[in-house]
Design a protein around this motif. Structure first.
Motif, short mmCIF file in Angstrom:
data_model
loop_
_atom_site.label_atom_id
_atom_site.label_comp_id
_atom_site.label_asym_id
_atom_site.label_seq_id
_atom_site.Cartn_x
_atom_site.Cartn_y
_atom_site.Cartn_z
N SER A 115 -6.52 -2.62 1.33
CA SER A 115 -7.02 -2.87 0.35
C SER A 115 -8.26 -3.86 0.58
N PHE A 134 -2.51 -2.63 -7.66
CA PHE A 134 -4.01 -2.18 -7.69
C PHE A 134 -4.52 -2.69 -8.97
N HIS A 160 -7.53 1.38 -2.39
CA HIS A 160 -7.16 1.01 -1.89
C HIS A 160 -6.83 2.30 -0.52
#
Length: 115
Positions: free
Chosen positions: A70, A85, A91
């Motif tokens: 990420s 996230f 990601h």
């Protein structure tokens, strides 16, 4: 929803990366859930497509090992571990093991600050 219900998965969605995703398919009366869910699998040595979206997401590793990417962050993950996230954070995950990497995902509209 006032009582427990079994929730089926939709038909598997296969990607060029080899990843297979199955989203939960709640009944029409349950469509107002504040979240969505899916299970997905990445074959050994393969990497999922880069994903970025407006919703927050939580991945829970069921089996296998992998490396989450990420931005400039890399995290090695294994069974029982989770990764969060914030919305709009790119990601993806690479299966670094010899068995299928299986994950469960939950995502929702994020109304709080990015973390």
């Amino acid at each position: 929803m006032t009582r427990p219900r079994r929730i089926a998965y939709r038909s598997p969605e296969r990607h060029d990366s080899g990843m297979v995703i199955e989203e939960a398919a709640p009944a029409a009366q349950d469509e107002r859930w504040p979240f969505k869910t899916a299970r997905f699998e990445v074959p050994p040595g393969r990497t999922s497509e880069l994903d970025v979206h407006d919703v927050a997401e939580l991945w829970m590793v069921r089996t296998g090992t992998g490396t989450v990417a990420s931005g400039s962050t890399r995290l090695d993950v294994g069974p029982g571990e989770m990764v969060y996230f914030a919305g709009r954070v790119p990601h993806q995950i690479t299966n670094t093991g010899t068995e299928p990497l299986r994950l469960f995902s939950v995502w929702w509209t994020s109304t709080g600050p990015a973390a």
